[in-house]
Design a protein around this motif. Structure first.
Motif, mmCIF file in Angstrom:
data_model
loop_
_atom_site.group_PDB
_atom_site.id
_atom_site.type_symbol
_atom_site.label_atom_id
_atom_site.label_comp_id
_atom_site.label_asym_id
_atom_site.label_seq_id
_atom_site.Cartn_x
_atom_site.Cartn_y
_atom_site.Cartn_z
ATOM 1 N N UNK B 48 1.109 -1.298 0.125
ATOM 2 C CA UNK B 48 0.295 0.103 -0.240
ATOM 3 C C UNK B 48 0.862 1.573 -0.024
ATOM 4 N N UNK B 49 1.697 0.860 0.464
ATOM 5 C CA UNK B 49 2.631 2.609 0.859
ATOM 6 C C UNK B 49 3.425 2.698 -0.449
ATOM 7 N N UNK B 50 3.768 1.626 -1.308
ATOM 8 C CA UNK B 50 4.241 1.301 -2.478
ATOM 9 C C UNK B 50 3.291 2.829 -3.576
ATOM 10 N N UNK B 51 2.141 2.442 -3.251
ATOM 11 C CA UNK B 51 1.467 3.080 -4.072
ATOM 12 C C UNK B 51 1.291 4.662 -3.976
ATOM 13 N N UNK B 52 1.976 5.038 -2.641
ATOM 14 C CA UNK B 52 2.273 6.350 -2.547
ATOM 15 C C UNK B 52 1.248 6.949 -1.082
ATOM 16 N N UNK B 53 0.161 6.450 -1.416
ATOM 17 C CA UNK B 53 -0.709 6.713 0.065
ATOM 18 C C UNK B 53 0.088 6.066 1.335
ATOM 19 N N UNK B 54 -0.004 5.944 2.602
ATOM 20 C CA UNK B 54 0.060 5.254 3.885
ATOM 21 C C UNK B 54 -0.323 5.033 4.834
ATOM 22 N N UNK B 55 -0.021 3.390 4.908
ATOM 23 C CA UNK B 55 -0.824 2.592 5.691
ATOM 24 C C UNK B 55 -0.445 2.851 7.188
ATOM 25 N N UNK B 56 -0.692 3.007 8.265
ATOM 26 C CA UNK B 56 -0.750 3.550 9.639
ATOM 27 C C UNK B 56 -1.081 2.442 10.431
ATOM 28 N N UNK B 57 -0.394 2.585 10.952
ATOM 29 C CA UNK B 57 -0.437 0.441 11.704
ATOM 30 C C UNK B 57 -1.125 0.529 13.047
ATOM 31 N N UNK B 58 -2.072 0.342 13.225
ATOM 32 C CA UNK B 58 -3.378 0.093 14.369
ATOM 33 C C UNK B 58 -3.481 -0.931 14.618
ATOM 34 N N UNK B 59 -2.322 -1.844 15.535
ATOM 35 C CA UNK B 59 -2.314 -3.098 15.270
ATOM 36 C C UNK B 59 -2.868 -3.630 17.102
ATOM 37 N N UNK B 60 -3.699 -4.253 17.281
ATOM 38 C CA UNK B 60 -4.345 -4.113 18.962
ATOM 39 C C UNK B 60 -4.194 -5.741 19.249
ATOM 40 N N UNK B 61 -4.034 -6.002 19.975
ATOM 41 C CA UNK B 61 -3.738 -7.539 21.018
ATOM 42 C C UNK B 61 -4.887 -7.816 21.346
ATOM 43 N N UNK B 62 -5.018 -9.130 20.770
ATOM 44 C CA UNK B 62 -6.092 -10.654 21.052
ATOM 45 C C UNK B 62 -8.162 -9.859 20.114
ATOM 46 N N UNK B 63 -7.981 -10.233 19.177
ATOM 47 C CA UNK B 63 -9.245 -10.056 18.714
ATOM 48 C C UNK B 63 -10.539 -9.371 19.389
ATOM 49 N N UNK B 64 -11.202 -9.852 20.333
ATOM 50 C CA UNK B 64 -11.708 -9.659 21.295
ATOM 51 C C UNK B 64 -11.591 -7.805 22.050
#
Lengths: 291, 416
Positions: B48-64
């Motif tokens: 996605x970053x390669x397309x020029x837009x920016x991926x802002x990562x919002x990782x949160x552990x555990x699905x629940x």
């Protein structure tokens, strides 16, 4: 006119009390009679259905049983150990300030930190059990959190470690409040020290004891973070509490079920407040008659 | 005059720049935090970053936890731009509340309905003719992962059927390995997953849907389902003391290290074996079914992404660009190879996938092999309560299979 500053001064508190407590509680109670999922759309009133489900849900029943056991264990241990510590401190020992700081220190830690530290200590693979085994006692077993029937006791140990210092400090203040003359009189009459404590000093510490108890009860009812940090409610559902049930229900987008649980949690507190109001009213009436 | 000139020039430059660079940040919430999962999600981020837009990562552990956070943010009027969910009913309220970006125009212009297969994978996103989410993978949950070294230590071959495995449990224990690896974090979803596979193994693909889809109380309270509950209880006795609050990835790492013999877990566990550099058939065995000699069906779940309306055309353009990127064949190949899952389309080069995955994809292609998991039919409140019942059964000595089954039937009766 003279009342205006007082009104202005209490206004923020009144807004908070009415806005947060009264309206918030009213919302909670009303939602508990609906089928609200998460967003306030497509809501129907369903009467007592949420409560029927609540009291037929094994996890809730277990939570209620847990908080009684945990409450009695935690409060009992804190009061007894806190009193014994306070008596020990009251013997005019050297370095009293240092000890008092050491015993009070755990309370400065949040329940989450307390929970995590004790979780590691009680962990069968990294904790106390593994350490003692490494010393050569291969059969040593002490891992309460690993077993559903003992996990709650592990949690009581941790929360008592956290809370006993404050109880000690309050009771110590109570002990210091007892007049020296009483001790001297008891000595002259030849009453043994333990007897003086039980029959004379403890009854005189009613105020301090009540303060300590109120703090402990409030702490118990809102038990949440130590569960999350230590066991996540497990093993199984063996350390779930009403508060964790409420939050999990809301997070699982079953708000109505969560508010039903919250409303039930409110009942014992409401009963206490009403009881207190009744006693106050009765005391006022007796006073009025006496005049 | 000069001032106005230069101001105009600046403005023009700004406008030109605005149209030529066209970059927007897209905040994506997901719960991919283990080693294998991070390898997979960085495929999305890098592409996605390669397309020029920016991926802002919002990782949160555990699905629940991640889902609860996203829901709270949506309720508060500040949702992320995109968010992961499991296909099914986890995001039905978001659709009903009108918070999601309608992906139908994009999906129709790219022909998603033509290449997403099998049809059961498209269904959770394609609701009443409208596309509300992007399926990114097909996870197969009915796998068991076994450590070859652990079985060797006990002088055993890796079993291929449940009966072989259940018979091997005492020997594994004597040999000092954990016979059965399972973790109880997040309220017990791992145990629910296991229980669902045991019930599937007991009932078969044709009947199992009646429980979660049709709420067949008689079937759920019957003797076949009870047998699955009994097996679950029996397996629980061979779990280790560290099990109750352990994550799936920590549990998998016990199998990777050979300390535990076998874990029932979805194919995302494969990513962990890959990160650890282990080879299927040599270091570990993958047993589809789980533990069925000739597996004929796959219990499918997976991941989808929803996109929240943001009232910003530039962000919306970037959101649609990400949605399109997620399903394109190149991203699908890279992502799914890292994740250990199957792609959502057939025209993907899966030459990099290992033998386990290739075998599973073959089963997936058979007619009638797909059994969607319970999330498709029941909501998250049900799942939470179901987790509590199964984990209570496995960790509480006093809970009998019969009692747990009665609770399960009661739960189904009240399910919405």
């Amino acid at each position: 006119m003279g009342k205006l500053p007082a009104i202005i001064g209490t206004l923020p508190m009144m807004i908070v009390a009415i806005g947060v407590f009264v309206i918030g509680i009213a919302f909670t109670v009303v939602l508990s009679f609906t089928n609200t999922k998460f967003f306030l759309i497509n809501i129907d009133f369903v009467g007592m259905r949420q409560y029927d489900i609540l009291w037929s849900t094994p996890r809730w029943l277990q939570s209620v049983a847990n908080i009684w056991l945990y409450g009695f264990g935690h409060i009992g241990l804190c009061v007894v150990l806190g009193f014994l510590l306070a008596v020990a401190m009251d013997q005019r020992i050297r370095g009293e300030d240092t000890f008092r700081t050491i015993f009070l220190y755990p309370f400065a830690l949040s329940a989450v930190i307390t929970g995590l530290v004790w979780q590691l200590m009680l962990d069968p693979i990294w904790g106390l059990q593994a350490y003692v085994r490494s010393l050569g006692f291969a059969d040593f077993t002490f891992a309460p959190l690993a077993n559903g029937s003992t996990a709650l006791y592990g949690m009581i140990i941790a929360s008592t470690w956290n809370g006993v210092g404050v109880t000690m400090a309050i009771l110590l203040a109570g002990l210091r409040g007892v007049d020296e003359e009483i001790w001297k009189a008891a000595k002259i009459d030849g009453i043994p020290t333990w007897r003086t404590y039980i029959s004379i000093v403890i009854p005189m510490m009613r105020g301090a004891t009540a303060t300590a108890l109120v703090l402990l009860v409030v702490n118990t009812v809102r038990t949440f973070d130590i569960v999350i940090a230590m066991t996540g409610g497990g093993p199984g559902i063996s350390t779930q509490m009403p508060a964790t049930y409420v939050i999990d229900s809301i997070n699982a987008r079953n708000v109505a079920q969560g508010t039903a649980g919250a409303t039930v949690m409110l009942l014992p507190i409401a009963a206490l407040i009403l009881l207190q109001a009744f006693f106050r009213w009765r005391a006022a009436r007796i006073k009025a008659r006496a005049v | 005059m000069k001032l106005i000139m230069s101001a105009t020039a600046l403005l023009a430059a700004a406008l030109l720049g605005g149209t030529s660079v066209r970059a927007a940040d897209v905040e994506v919430v997901h719960w991919w935090t283990s080693g294998g999962e991070q390898a997979a999600v960085s495929v999305f981020a890098n592409e996605f970053d390669a397309t020029g837009d920016k991926w802002i990562d919002g990782a949160i552990a555990l699905g629940e936890t991640a889902r609860a956070t996203v829901m709270q943010r949506a309720l508060g009027g500040d949702p992320p731009d995109a968010s992961q969910f499991n296909p099914g009913r986890q995001y039905e309220e978001l659709i009903a509340a009108g918070l999601l970006l309608d992906l139908t125009p994009l999906a129709e212009s790219e022909g998603w309905a033509d290449f997403v297969r099998p049809a059961q994978i498209a269904e959770p996103c394609l609701i009443d003719g409208k596309w509300w989410c992007v399926p990114v993978n097909i996870h197969m949950q009915n796998w068991a992962w076994a450590s070859v070294a652990a079985f060797q230590k006990a002088g055993l071959e890796v079993p291929t059927t449940w009966d072989d495995y259940l018979g091997a449990l005492p020997k594994l224990q004597e040999a000092g390995v954990i016979p059965f690896a399972v973790g109880g974090d997040g309220g017990g979803w791992q145990i629910s997953l296991l229980a669902n596979q045991l019930i599937l193994a007991q009932l078969g693909a044709e009947t199992v849907e009646k429980i979660w889809k049709d709420k067949d109380l008689e079937l759920a309270g019957g003797a076949d389902v009870l047998k699955a509950f009994q097996t679950l209880k029996g397996l629980g006795e061979y779990a280790d003391d560290g099990s109750p609050n352990r994550s799936w990835a920590d549990t998998t790492s016990l199998v990777i290290q050979g300390e535990a013999a076998l874990q029932v877990m979805g194919d995302w566990a494969q990513g962990e074996f890959q990160v650890a550099g282990q080879k299927p058939g040599v270091d570990y065995a993958c047993l589809l079914g789980p533990l069925v000699a000739e597996p004929k069906y796959v219990r499918t779940g997976g991941d989808i992404f929803v996109f929240f309306k943001q009232n910003d055309p530039e962000v919306e353009r970037a959101q649609l660009s990400l949605a399109s990127l997620m399903v394109n064949p190149r991203t699908q190949a890279l992502f799914n190879t890292a994740k250990g899952s199957a792609p959502i389309r057939d025209d993907v080069d899966m030459s990099l996938a290992n033998d386990c995955m290739k075998a599973a994809i073959d089963v997936l292609k058979q007619d009638g092999s797909v059994v969607p998991d319970a999330n498709q039919w029941r909501n998250e409140a049900f799942t939470t309560a179901q987790n509590a019942i199964f984990s209570d059964l496995i960790y509480n000595d006093a809970t009998t299979p019969e009692a747990a089954q009665a609770q399960f039937v009661e739960l189904l009766r009240n399910a919405e």
